[in-house]
Structure formats: structure tokens, C-alpha cells
Design a protein around this motif. Structure first.
Motif, PDB file in Angstrom:
ATOM      1  N   GLU A   1      51.434  47.137  40.039  1.00  0.00           N
ATOM      2  CA  GLU A   1      50.056  47.226  40.044  1.00  0.00           C
ATOM      3  C   GLU A   1      49.732  47.400  38.420  1.00  0.00           C
TER       4      GLU A   1
ATOM      5  N   LYS B   1      42.857  39.625  44.017  1.00  0.00           N
ATOM      6  CA  LYS B   1      41.722  39.784  44.795  1.00  0.00           C
ATOM      7  C   LYS B   1      40.796  38.491  45.007  1.00  0.00           C
TER       8      LYS B   1
ATOM      9  N   ASP C   1      42.585  41.162  38.638  1.00  0.00           N
ATOM     10  CA  ASP C   1      41.839  42.062  39.753  1.00  0.00           C
ATOM     11  C   ASP C   1      42.714  42.004  40.974  1.00  0.00           C
TER      12      ASP C   1
ATOM     13  N   LYS D   1      35.446  44.041  52.192  1.00  0.00           N
ATOM     14  CA  LYS D   1      34.978  43.996  50.828  1.00  0.00           C
ATOM     15  C   LYS D   1      34.057  42.718  50.927  1.00  0.00           C
TER      16      LYS D   1
ATOM     17  N   ALA E   1      46.316  44.708  53.460  1.00  0.00           N
ATOM     18  CA  ALA E   1      45.584  44.082  52.142  1.00  0.00           C
ATOM     19  C   ALA E   1      44.442  43.082  52.702  1.00  0.00           C
TER      20      ALA E   1
ATOM     21  N   LYS F   1      41.363  44.963  53.965  1.00  0.00           N
ATOM     22  CA  LYS F   1      40.459  45.424  52.970  1.00  0.00           C
ATOM     23  C   LYS F   1      39.744  44.291  52.446  1.00  0.00           C
ATOM     24  N   LEU F   2      40.445  43.212  51.998  1.00  0.00           N
ATOM     25  CA  LEU F   2      39.726  41.875  51.260  1.00  0.00           C
ATOM     26  C   LEU F   2      38.697  41.669  52.218  1.00  0.00           C
TER      27      LEU F   2
ATOM     28  N   GLU G   1      44.136  43.441  44.915  1.00  0.00           N
ATOM     29  CA  GLU G   1      43.856  44.369  46.000  1.00  0.00           C
ATOM     30  C   GLU G   1      45.480  44.579  46.451  1.00  0.00           C
TER      31      GLU G   1
END
Length: 450
Positions: free
Chosen positions: A339, A378, A348, A448, A441, A444-445, A350
Motif C-alpha cells: 500500500e 480504485k 488511488d 463509495k 474491497a 467498499k467500492l 482500495e
């Protein structure tokens, strides 16, 4: 005497090349010239300290390639002449070649500090006699200082602990395994080592190795002194490109020999493979100092398959770092970018996290906890990196991740990954670590995006 192919160097790259070349071009006459009669398996060197009964147990044999038809000569190549296509050795021999392959490896970096020439100061080379000398010195010593907390430094320290030595690790950066892992994994590794009794001093630089003829201690820039009977320097390796430089071959910005995608150097019919060659990052194509036996073997296969014509088109244009190490009985593994490097490189990202086990049910006797961190772009959802820790299953699971990265798999691809499982050998299909981390992940994506 003339050969179709002359290979300089008998490590993982050299042996891997000859094996593939013999399979691809079985009628070619191949000569390997190597300095040592016995070559050590690079990744096994730390384990000669305690796990293996003797240094000779780590020898990488050339019997297989010799029985397949290759010739092996123990000699030192002192000069190559690409114009006349000749190789010259220290014994006065000279050989003509049609194709030349440089697999000269790398050498340990020795820092320019006072005291490095004292008795019982060692590096970790791939030389059997030097490793034997190190093991002998350790047999008569108790206090050992290891300078450097990268893979080799940590593995050596772990082995020293098994041998019941008093071990102190000195690391200039602020954490252990600083190049390969993100802080949370570095911290886990540090805790494991310290719980085993190893002392670790990070953000510490060695000013001087002190002693009268023989090591007595290490003086840090802070003024602190750490007593030691043996000091092991493990601060990295440098490409051995001397022959190439002296022959006028192009050298890359990393110090390794420049090559194209097929390991061809700037001179016609001369190839370079393994640690001595410059490698390029899988994602950015920038030069790096990636030195892994797995990368050397990959180089070897590419060069051998394309020795006379391009039989195997290289579609992967960079070198992917995929590796694992053992720390106090736990396996730490990584593939691609961490990361920290991803963000520093402008990505960028995730993150997907999973904490699971590698057997089902978890009451199976050899079950291990597994922690997985997946790193995705991302915007595209493409997998660009992974880190994990756990039991021995992690060592193979990371290879699945490496394949996924090479294949450009996305977070959606991983959430629908089709796998085979069994209670005694794998994690549950319901909470398989890689898929669970990908789902984390993915969620989360999607959140968003809404």
C-alpha cells in the motif's frame, strides 16, 4: 574450443537456463563455467545455521544438466570479448561461443564503516566456504549482532534464535521488513521476533564495529554500544556486472546489466539473466534491484526459449515481486505493490482485508490463522498487490495472487473465483481468505459508488 552456448555462472539462473536450453535445443553444445565446485541454494543459506544439519545439505547439484548433455567447468572467467566471441579464464583457457549467457549473480554489500575487516564480521554470500566459516564462528560464540532487518537478516536471526544465540538486530529504517511490507505486517513480524527473545533496534545506524583484531561489539550513532562476538552484515546485494562493464556492455541505472524483454544485452548474441541483470517494475517499468531466485528462474526460461529466435513472446513486460519468508514459525508473503509504494507511486487504492483460517473446521490440528490484505486500483478495480501472514498454506496462496496480478484480474474476478477445497488442506469455500478479502474491497467500492 568452440561451443554453441557458453554460460558464465552456476547459480539458480545458470542452472535454470541450461535445463531449459537443453529441452528447447537438445542438439546444442553447452558449456557452463562456474567459480565454485559446489554452489549453494540461495534461499536455503540462512537455514544452514540451524535447520539443516550441515552446509553441504544446501548444495545445488549440476548432475541433472550434466547427465542431459551439458559440460560444467570449475574455473573463473576473467574476460569476455563480444567482438571475437571468446571467453577467457584464469587458468589460461579460452572458448569461442555462438551465444553467451551471463549469470554472474550478485555480491553482498559491505558498508564503509570502521571495523568491517575485523575477525568474525561476516556477510551472507553464496560461497560455501564463507558460510562454513560463519557457522564455525557461531559455534564458539553466544552474542550475535545482525545488521539489517530485510528478508535475509530476519531469516538469519530466526535461525540464530533456534541455535540459542543472544541476537540483536540493528535496522537503519523505522521498522523490520521495511521494503517488502506495510507497517501493520512489519509490526506483527517484530512482535513475533521479540516474543522469541530477539532484541530489535530500529531507526539505528552502525557507526563502528569495535574490537582488537576480533569483534567485541557494535557502536551505534546514538552512542549506544551492543556487545557482540559475531557480526553479520545483511544490508543488501549488488549486481555482479564487472565482466559486462569491462566488455563495454550497457549497464542500467540500477547497476545491473541492461537487457531487452528477452534478456538480450546491448551486444549481439550476449544475454544476461538473474541478479546480474537489471529488472523493471511490473507496474511502472522503472528499473529496480529485484533479486529473487524465482525471478532468476523466470529470466532463465525466457532467455533459453528465445536463444536463437523468438519462440516464446514475452507478454508480461515487467518483473513481478512474489516472495515469502518465515518469521518465528509464521509465514509472511507478498506479491506486487504494498500500500505504501502504491500510494507513493500515484495509485488511488482500495484495500480488502480478511482474517480467517486455512482449514475447515478450525479445530483441524494443523489449522493456522491467516491475515490477508489485498490492494486494488480504485478506478479500475484491478488487483495490484497483496500481503498475507499465517501458516505454510500462505506460501502457495501468494502464488495464486501472483498469477491473478499477472492476469490483470479485478476485484470482481476474485469475488467469483472458482476454487477447490478440502477440510484437511484448505480454508473453507465459504470464507476462503482471498475471496473474503476481495469481497471486503468490493463492498467498499460499491458503497463509495453509491
Amino acid at each position: 574450443m568452440k561451443y554453441d552456448v557458453v554460460v558464465v555462472g552456476g547459480g539458480a539462473a545458470g542452472i535454470g537456463f541450461v535445463s531449459t536450453a537443453l529441452a528447447t535445443y537438445p542438439k546444442k553444445k553447452i558449456l557452463m563455467i562456474k567459480k565454485e565446485k559446489d554452489t549453494l541454494v540461495p534461499c536455503g543459506i540462512p537455514y544452514t545455521i540451524s535447520t539443516l544439519d550441515k552446509v553441504e545439505s544446501d548444495i545445488m547439484s549440476t548432475k541433472g544438466i550434466e547427465s542431459a548433455g551439458a559440460e560444467v567447468l570449475n574455473d573463473v572467467v576473467t574476460r569476455i570479448d563480444p567482438k571475437s566471441k571468446k571467453v577467457f579464464t584464469s587458468s589460461g583457457k579460452e572458448f569461442e561461443y555462438d551465444k553467451l549467457v551471463l549469470a554472474t549473480g550478485s555480491n553482498p554489500i559491505v558498508p564503509k564503516i570502521p571495523g568491517v575487516d575485523l575477525k568474525n564480521v561476516f556477510t551472507v554470500p553464496k560461497d560455501i566456504n564463507q558460510i562454513k566459516n560463519l557457522k564455525e564462528a557461531l559455534s564458539n560464540s553466544k552474542k550475535v549482532v545482525v545488521v539489517g532487518a530485510g528478508f535475509i537478516g530476519m531469516e538469519v536471526s530466526d535461525e540464530l534464535r533456534r541455535a540459542k544465540k543472544d541476537v540483536t538486530i540493528i535496522e537503519a529504517l523505522d521498522r523490520v521488513l521495511p521494503v517488502a511490507f506495510d507497517p501493520e505486517f512489519s509490526e506483527e513480524a517484530r512482535k513475533i521476533m521479540e516474543n522469541e527473545g530477539i532484541k530489535i533496534k530500529t531507526s539505528s545506524k552502525v557507526k563502528e564495529i569495535v574490537g582488537h583484531g576480533k569483534v567485541e561489539g557494535v557502536l551505534l550513532e546514538s552512542g549506544e554500544r551492543v556487545d557482540a562476538e559475531v557480526v553479520i552484515l545483511s544490508i543488501g546485494y549488488r549486481a555482479e556486472s564487472t565482466l559486462a562493464k569491462e566488455a563495454g556492455l550497457s549497464i542500467g541505472i540500477s547497476g545491473g546489466i541492461w537487457t531487452d524483454e528477452y534478456m538480450r544485452t546491448s551486444e549481439m548474441d550476449v544475454f544476461a539473466i538473474g541478479d546480474c541483470a537489471e529488472h523493471k517494475d511490473f507496474f511502472t517499468r522503472r528499473a529496480n534491484k529485484l533479486m529473487l531466485a524465482s525471478v532468476a528462474a523466470f529470466d532463465a526460461r525466457i532467455a533459453a526459449a528465445n536463444l536463437y529466435n523468438l519462440k516464446l513472446i514475452r507478454q508480461v513486460k515487467g518483473d513481478l515481486s512474489v516472495f515469502s519468508t518465515s518469521v518465528g514459525g509464521f509465514i509472511f508473503a507478498a506479491a506486487g505493490l504494498d500500500e505504501t509504494d502504491a500510494r507513493n507511486g500515484g495509485f488511488d487504492v482500495e484495500i480488502g482485508i480478511a482474517n480467517s483460517v486455512d482449514r475447515h473446521p478450525a479445530t483441524i490440528p494443523d489449522t493456522s490463522k491467516v491475515k490477508v490484505k489485498l490492494i486494488f486500483s480504485k478506478s479500475s478495480g484491478v488487483l495490484i498487490g497483496c500481503q498475507m501472514m499465517g501458516g505454510k498454506s500462505v506460501g502457495e496462496m501468494i502464488n495464486v495472487v501472483g498469477t491473478a496480478i499477472q492476469g490483470g484480474m479485478t476485484v470482481a474476478d476474485l469475488t467469483t473465483l472458482q476454487i477447490g477445497t478440502h477440510p484437511l488442506v484448505t480454508a473453507s469455500p465459504v470464507v476462503y481468505p482471498l475471496i473474503t478479502a476481495a469481497l471486503d474491497a468490493y463492498a467498499k467500492l460499491n458503497c463509495k459508488e453509491k
